[in-house]
Design a protein around this motif. Structure first.
Motif, PDB file in Angstrom:
ATOM      1  N   SER A 423       0.845  -1.206   0.000  1.00  0.00           N
ATOM      2  CA  SER A 423       0.000   0.000   0.000  1.00  0.00           C
ATOM      3  C   SER A 423       0.874   1.249   0.000  1.00  0.00           C
ATOM      4  O   SER A 423       0.526   2.265  -0.597  1.00  0.00           O
ATOM      5  N   LYS A 424       2.031   1.153   0.673  1.00  0.00           N
ATOM      6  CA  LYS A 424       2.918   2.308   0.679  1.00  0.00           C
ATOM      7  C   LYS A 424       3.469   2.594  -0.727  1.00  0.00           C
ATOM      8  O   LYS A 424       3.525   3.743  -1.173  1.00  0.00           O
ATOM      9  N   ILE A 425       3.840   1.521  -1.401  1.00  0.00           N
ATOM     10  CA  ILE A 425       4.354   1.703  -2.766  1.00  0.00           C
ATOM     11  C   ILE A 425       3.262   2.286  -3.659  1.00  0.00           C
ATOM     12  O   ILE A 425       3.498   3.217  -4.431  1.00  0.00           O
ATOM     13  N   ALA A 426       2.052   1.732  -3.488  1.00  0.00           N
ATOM     14  CA  ALA A 426       0.955   2.209  -4.335  1.00  0.00           C
ATOM     15  C   ALA A 426       0.742   3.692  -4.147  1.00  0.00           C
ATOM     16  O   ALA A 426       0.503   4.421  -5.111  1.00  0.00           O
ATOM     17  N   SER A 427       0.842   4.161  -2.899  1.00  0.00           N
ATOM     18  CA  SER A 427       0.610   5.601  -2.710  1.00  0.00           C
ATOM     19  C   SER A 427       1.791   6.414  -3.235  1.00  0.00           C
ATOM     20  O   SER A 427       1.610   7.529  -3.719  1.00  0.00           O
ATOM     21  N   SER A 428       2.999   5.862  -3.162  1.00  0.00           N
ATOM     22  CA  SER A 428       4.135   6.627  -3.679  1.00  0.00           C
ATOM     23  C   SER A 428       4.142   6.658  -5.201  1.00  0.00           C
ATOM     24  O   SER A 428       4.740   7.535  -5.821  1.00  0.00           O
ATOM     25  N   LEU A 429       3.451   5.688  -5.812  1.00  0.00           N
ATOM     26  CA  LEU A 429       3.406   5.673  -7.280  1.00  0.00           C
ATOM     27  C   LEU A 429       2.558   6.816  -7.822  1.00  0.00           C
ATOM     28  O   LEU A 429       2.763   7.278  -8.926  1.00  0.00           O
ATOM     29  N   THR A 430       1.568   7.231  -7.034  1.00  0.00           N
ATOM     30  CA  THR A 430       0.700   8.296  -7.522  1.00  0.00           C
ATOM     31  C   THR A 430       1.156   9.630  -6.962  1.00  0.00           C
ATOM     32  O   THR A 430       0.385  10.359  -6.386  1.00  0.00           O
ATOM     33  N   LYS A 431       2.433   9.920  -7.084  1.00  0.00           N
ATOM     34  CA  LYS A 431       2.920  11.200  -6.598  1.00  0.00           C
ATOM     35  C   LYS A 431       2.834  12.217  -7.737  1.00  0.00           C
ATOM     36  O   LYS A 431       3.093  11.916  -8.877  1.00  0.00           O
ATOM     37  N   TYR A 432       2.460  13.433  -7.369  1.00  0.00           N
ATOM     38  CA  TYR A 432       2.317  14.449  -8.402  1.00  0.00           C
ATOM     39  C   TYR A 432       3.641  15.160  -8.628  1.00  0.00           C
ATOM     40  O   TYR A 432       4.484  15.201  -7.761  1.00  0.00           O
ATOM     41  N   HIS A 433       3.760  15.775  -9.777  1.00  0.00           N
ATOM     42  CA  HIS A 433       4.886  16.665 -10.021  1.00  0.00           C
ATOM     43  C   HIS A 433       4.464  18.050  -9.571  1.00  0.00           C
ATOM     44  O   HIS A 433       3.867  18.807 -10.335  1.00  0.00           O
ATOM     45  N   MET A 434       4.781  18.369  -8.353  1.00  0.00           N
ATOM     46  CA  MET A 434       4.266  19.605  -7.763  1.00  0.00           C
ATOM     47  C   MET A 434       4.688  20.842  -8.550  1.00  0.00           C
ATOM     48  O   MET A 434       3.904  21.762  -8.762  1.00  0.00           O
ATOM     49  N   TYR A 435       5.938  20.839  -8.984  1.00  0.00           N
ATOM     50  CA  TYR A 435       6.443  22.028  -9.660  1.00  0.00           C
ATOM     51  C   TYR A 435       5.681  22.271 -10.952  1.00  0.00           C
ATOM     52  O   TYR A 435       5.260  23.414 -11.236  1.00  0.00           O
ATOM     53  N   GLY A 436       5.492  21.210 -11.702  1.00  0.00           N
ATOM     54  CA  GLY A 436       4.736  21.327 -12.956  1.00  0.00           C
ATOM     55  C   GLY A 436       3.345  21.838 -12.713  1.00  0.00           C
ATOM     56  O   GLY A 436       2.839  22.700 -13.443  1.00  0.00           O
ATOM     57  N   ILE A 437       2.714  21.332 -11.656  1.00  0.00           N
ATOM     58  CA  ILE A 437       1.356  21.763 -11.342  1.00  0.00           C
ATOM     59  C   ILE A 437       1.345  23.253 -11.018  1.00  0.00           C
ATOM     60  O   ILE A 437       0.513  24.012 -11.529  1.00  0.00           O
ATOM     61  N   THR A 438       2.316  23.663 -10.194  1.00  0.00           N
ATOM     62  CA  THR A 438       2.354  25.077  -9.804  1.00  0.00           C
ATOM     63  C   THR A 438       2.505  25.972 -11.027  1.00  0.00           C
ATOM     64  O   THR A 438       1.792  26.980 -11.163  1.00  0.00           O
ATOM     65  N   VAL A 439       3.430  25.585 -11.901  1.00  0.00           N
ATOM     66  CA  VAL A 439       3.660  26.414 -13.085  1.00  0.00           C
ATOM     67  C   VAL A 439       2.402  26.504 -13.931  1.00  0.00           C
ATOM     68  O   VAL A 439       1.991  27.596 -14.362  1.00  0.00           O
ATOM     69  N   SER A 440       1.735  25.355 -14.142  1.00  0.00           N
ATOM     70  CA  SER A 440       0.542  25.394 -14.997  1.00  0.00           C
ATOM     71  C   SER A 440      -0.534  26.248 -14.366  1.00  0.00           C
ATOM     72  O   SER A 440      -1.206  27.019 -15.067  1.00  0.00           O
ATOM     73  N   VAL A 441      -0.711  26.109 -13.057  1.00  0.00           N
ATOM     74  CA  VAL A 441      -1.753  26.896 -12.410  1.00  0.00           C
ATOM     75  C   VAL A 441      -1.439  28.382 -12.509  1.00  0.00           C
ATOM     76  O   VAL A 441      -2.320  29.205 -12.788  1.00  0.00           O
ATOM     77  N   PHE A 442      -0.163  28.700 -12.338  1.00  0.00           N
ATOM     78  CA  PHE A 442       0.230  30.103 -12.441  1.00  0.00           C
ATOM     79  C   PHE A 442      -0.082  30.654 -13.833  1.00  0.00           C
ATOM     80  O   PHE A 442      -0.681  31.725 -13.986  1.00  0.00           O
ATOM     81  N   LEU A 443       0.277  29.884 -14.849  1.00  0.00           N
ATOM     82  CA  LEU A 443       0.018  30.353 -16.217  1.00  0.00           C
ATOM     83  C   LEU A 443      -1.475  30.462 -16.481  1.00  0.00           C
ATOM     84  O   LEU A 443      -1.937  31.409 -17.129  1.00  0.00           O
TER      85      LEU A 443
END
Lengths: 1008, 161
Positions: A423-443
């Motif tokens: 279960s720990k691996i499964a949750s680590s597999l769905t990690k977001y790319h925070m930086y990419g998200i921030t940049v897109s939201v900013f734009l």
């Protein structure tokens, strides 16, 4: 660079903004749904450590590897959409399977499948034990070779001969792995007998043969029945019985042969079925599937293990591998099931669990950053040392039973740490790319700002190159910041920090996007002058804007996303009630002053100007009478008297409140237009009431969402098999009603085409067997010709409209002929692609459209409000159809209407059309509306062409604002909420919505 | 308000009073039916829980139409002055105007928590709308009293100068 050079005019800006919006959204999606990072390569047998070998070594010699195989031949029967209660219910029609469970020859589990519950990810999960990413749903229709380590590849490597019959997803996933195979296409959802017969006809021949070791069968019929008519359909019982017979046939044939190792039959479902008959979501009826291990080998011993707990579907892969003596697939996150291991000794069981833990530990080390300090890593190593101690004890311990007891404890320990690790691996597999998200939201936020600023601008001004140094400086700062962040410790694996060409291209695009937006923002903020926001004229406009903002904010709560249709239904009723009250008040104004129109106008105009003038004018009469009287009757009298005074002094007032004169003239204009008679307004009121009643009927057609999904609705009732006659009657009636609704006196060809197409649609329904027609019982063909006829008609209508438009003088948008023919085409498509019980909705929507074109012009909505209004209606229609934000409500069968072969592009287009036809229909309506009622308010001094262009631009801008606003808020909020399934589907829908909107904007623009 | 209604008519004979009461109650019943239909148009179930819907409609008309009838009587001119031109006299008319809008908006806002998945007993139709209606009514009473007080002060000052 010339300072005054015009860089972009407004229409170019809009186009570029659409592009930028799409780009930002794409980069957001890519960072939000990252790809999984699997351990590369294929598993092989692990060398056992010394202590394990010593422990097991005393009773047999060949234990250099994983536990010995205990089964010989394996037959896996996958039944698509086999829900738990189809087998484990008391009244199940699978009698034979039930008797096997009672005779303890079958070991039944309830397994939980991970969402998305769609066939392709499920097959991957069953064979490889991995949890496929959410990106796999999108690629469900587009399969290529499955190269990740899995059971089928391992079998092939061990020299096992595999044969396969069933769903051709398998043959495309494993093209070269089968000795013999035949795929059946899953693309004719309407067919539920032939797909299964094509599998079963191979059975008797293959069961005679001896050359195979593994047989895999995948039956699709049940899923097709589910898609057609749901889990309570009367077709389900016989289909389950058929499956039962197939299992009986296989099992008795397998038992006839005497072989060294026992044979194993596994029956499982790949995913469940929701109560509507669809699948894809995360509800328990969709995720819970039965898994049965059937073998004569454990006939006697099965009674001792009664394992009622829910297991994972991914546990199937490691269990199967252990039973066959294969290495467990490299990336499997499953945990071996204890039940089927009965034939092993306790040491072998422990050994099997050791192998499994080693394999999962490997993935754990690969995926979790500081794994050494992790609790379950330590726990696992403690289990290893316990294992070693326990094996040591074997020789010293005298009491065998206590030793065995300790063995079971050890296995339990292994199982616990396996589950937590996976279960720990499964949750680590769905990690977001925070930086990419921030940049897109900013734009996205920048785009929003730009769009709002352009909308607020006074003139149709252009973007100039005034602030190049400033913008250049900003860009340089941004580049430096980006490099700093990317070279930092934490972000170097982020989507927009990698060094591969795609990522670099994406970074360049985002940078260009930023540059463009920065220019726009700088120019718009620093140079242009703004109007104060033009005040919307009435309550209706206010409500439209307020409602749109509220709707966007409601996405904060996941239940409002699930129940979005409720918001829209509530809104449309409210807006129409506001319109109704508007008309009623007009009616009342008519009533108060009877004599003739001119006087009424004057009266109202002056009445209003009086209200406004009160503060400026120290008219003593007004003051005198305003607050002194208590008795109301008297007060009314004085009030009237007062008014009369005002009327008599109208000239004075006009002179003194000179700024008000314009307004009062405007008001009287307004009333002259409407004051034909009271009857006219009564008609308007009646039409709004009809509109309200129609929407009430339409909303009870399909229940959707989550909370009230189970409530009975009209659609359910019509779909019951005993109600086929009412269904046919209502379908025929609504098709008949469609014809006069779209009857245009001008063009006979279009009328004729439309009528024949309606008849063809009925004949198509007849051919698919959903409706009756007296005298005709059943048609053999699947209605291909009819469907094709309708498609051709639709095309003809569209081309006809465009051609007519083309021949008109350029620039004038005056005639609504294009909008009309596009609408007819839309109506036909709706009638063809909707499920049969939804055809009356088409009629309802068409009549709604007529009513709206009757009353809406009298509401005097501004362009922005009108576009919002039509957007709301489109959303409402989308939900009338039974759609929701869950992917499982997409009607897959609509993609295969009139399609002979599997063509992804065609099917995708048809699916998108059938899902989004409501909003598209209302969008065309908006076009028509704008064309018909050219807004004189916008540019009175300009010519027609410019005016129409200007109104189109306003419409586009307001639509763009609403979409951008929603997107920006939605993406910014996404990060916090947990329910990924909803998010995925919501995101997908948002994406498609905005794509559609943008593309339609492009269409409009290019047509000019 | 009822008292005011009676007071106004106590000089006259009983028959017009009864007539007026009958007319007023007829109007309340009519508006209740209208509100019931409105609730159904808003998506209330047609048959199931129709008693609850009816009670809700009754409450709505008691908080909106009944006070208006009591204060404004049958004079359509006063109605239109209060509701169409938004120029009520400072006093009962203002209160009525505020409470009518307040209770309607309150009931409208009361529907918002219904789709949330909190599974509370008060989320069932029409409880939250009833609560919203009452809260809106009370809030409007409070606001209107403050408003009247404020306006009264302003007008007094205006008169003095």
């Amino acid at each position: 660079m010339d300072g005054n050079k015009v860089l972009f005019n407004k229409s170019k800006i809009l186009k570029l903004l659409c592009l930028a919006l799409l780009l930002c959204y794409a980069s957001f999606l890519l960072s939000f749904f990252p790809m999984r990072k699997p351990v590369p390569g294929y598993a092989s047998h692990r060398a056992l450590p010394e202590w394990l070998l010593r422990g097991a070594g005393n009773d047999s010699k060949a234990h250099h590897q994983a536990p010995r195989p205990v089964v010989g031949r394996v037959v896996i029967v996958v039944i698509d959409a086999l829900r738990v209660d189809f087998i484990f219910h008391e009244n199940t029609t699978m009698k034979y399977l039930k008797s096997l469970t009672q005779k303890s020859e079958a070991l039944g589990y309830v397994a939980r499948a991970h969402p998305p519950t769609v066939t392709l990810p499920r097959i991957k999960a069953i064979t490889s034990g991995t949890i496929p990413g959410f990106i796999d749903v999108i690629s469900n229709f587009d399969t290529d070779v499955f190269s990740e380590d899995n059971v089928v590849i391992q079998m092939k490597k061990m020299g096992k001969k595999i044969i396969f019959y069933g769903d051709d997803t398998w043959t495309s996933l494993f093209p070269n792995h089968f000795l013999r195979s035949e795929g059946t296409s899953s693309f004719f959802v309407t067919d539920y007998t032939e797909v299964d017969d094509n599998v079963t006809r191979h059975l008797s021949k293959e069961l005679e043969q001896d050359d195979w070791d593994v047989m895999i069968l995948h039956y699709l019929g049940l899923d097709h029945i589910g898609h057609l008519s749901g889990p309570s359909s009367p077709l389900i019982g016989p289909k389950l019985q058929e499956m039962d017979n197939v299992i009986q046939k296989i099992y008795s044939a397998l038992n006839r042969k005497k072989e060294i190792l026992p044979t194993l039959l596994i029956v499982c479902g790949d995913h469940g079925m929701s109560d509507q008959g669809s699948h894809g979501g995360a509800s328990s009826s969709e995720t819970l599937v039965p898994v049965l291990f059937i073998s004569q080998a454990w006939k006697s011993m099965i009674a001792e293990i009664k394992d009622g707990s829910i297991v994972q579907q991914i546990d199937l892969a490691p269990t199967l591998s252990i039973l066959l003596g294969l290495p467990i697939p490299q990336n499997s996150l499953g945990c071996i099931l204890k039940g089927p291991l009965i034939n092993y000794s306790i040491e072998e069981k422990a050994q099997a669990f050791w192998v499994n833990s080693q394999q999962v530990l490997n993935i754990f080390e690969y995926n979790v950053p500081d794994y050494e300090n992790d609790l379950c890593y330590i726990q696992c190593h403690i289990a290893f040392s316990h294992h070693s101690d326990w094996l040591q004890k074997l020789r010293t311990e005298l009491f065998h039973s206590t030793w065995e007891e300790e063995g079971y404890q050890l296995i339990q320990e292994y199982e616990d740490c396996l589950r937590t690790m996976s279960s720990k691996i499964a949750s680590s597999l769905t990690k977001y790319h925070m930086y990419g998200i921030t940049v897109s939201v900013f734009l996205l936020c920048m785009i929003l700002i730009v769009v709002i600023l352009t909308a607020l601008q006074k003139k149709r001004s252009n973007i100039h190159f005034h602030h190049l140094p400033l913008v250049g400086l900003c860009t340089i700062v941004v580049i430096f910041g980006h490099v700093t962040i990317c070279t930092g410790q934490t972000n170097n694996m982020d989507l927009i920090c990698q060094k591969n060409p795609q990522s670099v291209l994406l970074q360049a695009c985002l940078l260009a996007c930023f540059f463009f937006l920065a220019i726009c923002v700088a120019d718009l903020i620093l140079m242009s002058s703004f109007d104060s926001i033009k005040k919307p004229r009435n309550v209706v406009s206010h409500f439209l804007i307020l409602g749109t903002v509220l709707h966007t904010l409601s996405f904060l709560s996941s239940s409002f996303v699930e129940e979005e249709h409720q918001t829209w239904y509530f809104y449309t009723v409210s807006i129409h009630i506001l319109i109704l009250s508007h008309f009623i008040s007009q009616l009342h104004q008519k009533k108060t002053e009877k004599p003739n129109c001119v006087q009424t106008d004057k009266y109202t105009a002056l009445n209003q100007s009086k209200n406004l003038c009160v503060e400026n004018q120290s008219n003593f009469q007004i003051q005198q009478h305003s607050y002194t009287k208590r008795n109301s009757i008297e007060e009314t009298k004085t009030y009237r008297f007062n008014l009369r005074n005002v009327t008599s002094h109208s000239n004075t007032i006009d002179r003194t409140c000179s700024p008000l004169t314009d307004q009062s003239v405007g008001v009287s204009d307004y009333f002259e237009e409407n004051c034909s008679d009271r009857g006219g307004i009564v008609k308007l009121i009646v039409s709004v009431l009809c509109m309200l009643i129609l929407s009430r009927v339409a909303r009870s057609w399909n229940q959707t969402g989550n909370k009230w999904l189970a409530r009975p609705d009209i659609g359910d009732w019509l779909n019951r098999p005993e109600n086929k006659l009412p269904l046919s009657a209502i379908v025929a009636l609504s098709l008949l009603l469609l014809i006069p609704a779209r009857w245009k006196s001008k063009s006979h060809t279009t009328n004729f085409l439309f009528t024949t197409a309606c008849m063809a649609i009925y004949k198509f329904r007849l051919a698919t067997g959903s409706v009756y027609f007296p005298g005709l019982d059943f048609l053999q063909d699947k209605g291909l010709h009819e469907a094709w006829f309708v498609y051709i008609t639709v095309l003809t209508l569209v081309i006809h409209g465009i051609w007519k438009k083309w021949r008109e003088p350029r620039g004038s948008l005056g005639s609504p002929i294009l909008g009309d023919s596009l609408q007819s085409a839309c109506t036909l498509l709706m009638a063809l692609l909707f499920r049969p019980h939804n055809i009356p909705l088409v009629a309802i929507v068409t009549y709604q459209e007529h009513l709206i074109h009757y009353f809406l012009p009298h509401c005097k909505l501004s362009l922005t409000s009108a576009s919002l209004y039509f957007w709301w209606l489109g959303q409402t229609t989308f939900f009338y159809q039974g759609n929701s934000n869950s992917i499982s409500t997409v009607d897959v069968s609509a993609g295969y209407i009139g399609v002979l072969e599997y063509q992804p592009l065609v099917i995708g287009t048809l699916l998108a059309l059938s899902t989004y036809i409501g909003p598209i229909f209302w969008f065309f309506n908006l076009l028509k509306y704008v064309c018909q009622h050219q807004y004189s308010a916008i540019g009175d001094r300009r010519n027609d062409a410019e005016r129409s262009q200007c109104s189109m631009e306003t419409v586009c801008t307001s639509l763009l604002i609403s979409r951008t606003f929603t997107l920006a808020i939605y993406t910014a909020l996404d990060n916090q909420s947990e329910n990924i399934t909803i998010e995925l589907s919501r995101a997908k829908f948002e994406c498609q919505h905005s794509m559609k909107d943008n593309s339609s904007i492009h269409i409009v623009r290019s047509k000019k | 308000m009822v008292r005011a209604f009676i007071q106004r008519t106590d000089n006259q004979s009983v028959v017009p009073l009864v007539k007026k009461i009958v007319k007023a109650s007829f109007a309340v019943v009519l508006s209740t039916v209208c509100f019931h239909v409105l609730a159904i148009l808003y998506g209330a179930p047609v048959i199931e829980s129709s008693a609850e819907t009816f009670h809700f409609a009754l409450l709505l008309s008691v908080t909106t139409v009944l006070p208006c009838i009591c204060v404004l009587g049958q004079d359509s001119y006063r109605w239109s002055r209060v509701f169409l031109h938004n120029s009520p006299s400072l006093g009962a008319e203002t209160v009525v105007l505020f409470t009518t809008y307040g209770s309607l908006v309150g009931a409208w806002l009361g529907a918002f928590p219904i789709p949330l998945d909190w599974d509370r007993p008060w989320q069932v139709w029409p409880i939250s709308c009833v609560i919203g209606n009452l809260i809106g009514y009370m809030a409007a009473l409070a606001v209107s009293s403050v408003y009247i007080y404020h306006k009264y002060n302003v007008s007094k000052k205006f008169k003095l100068t």
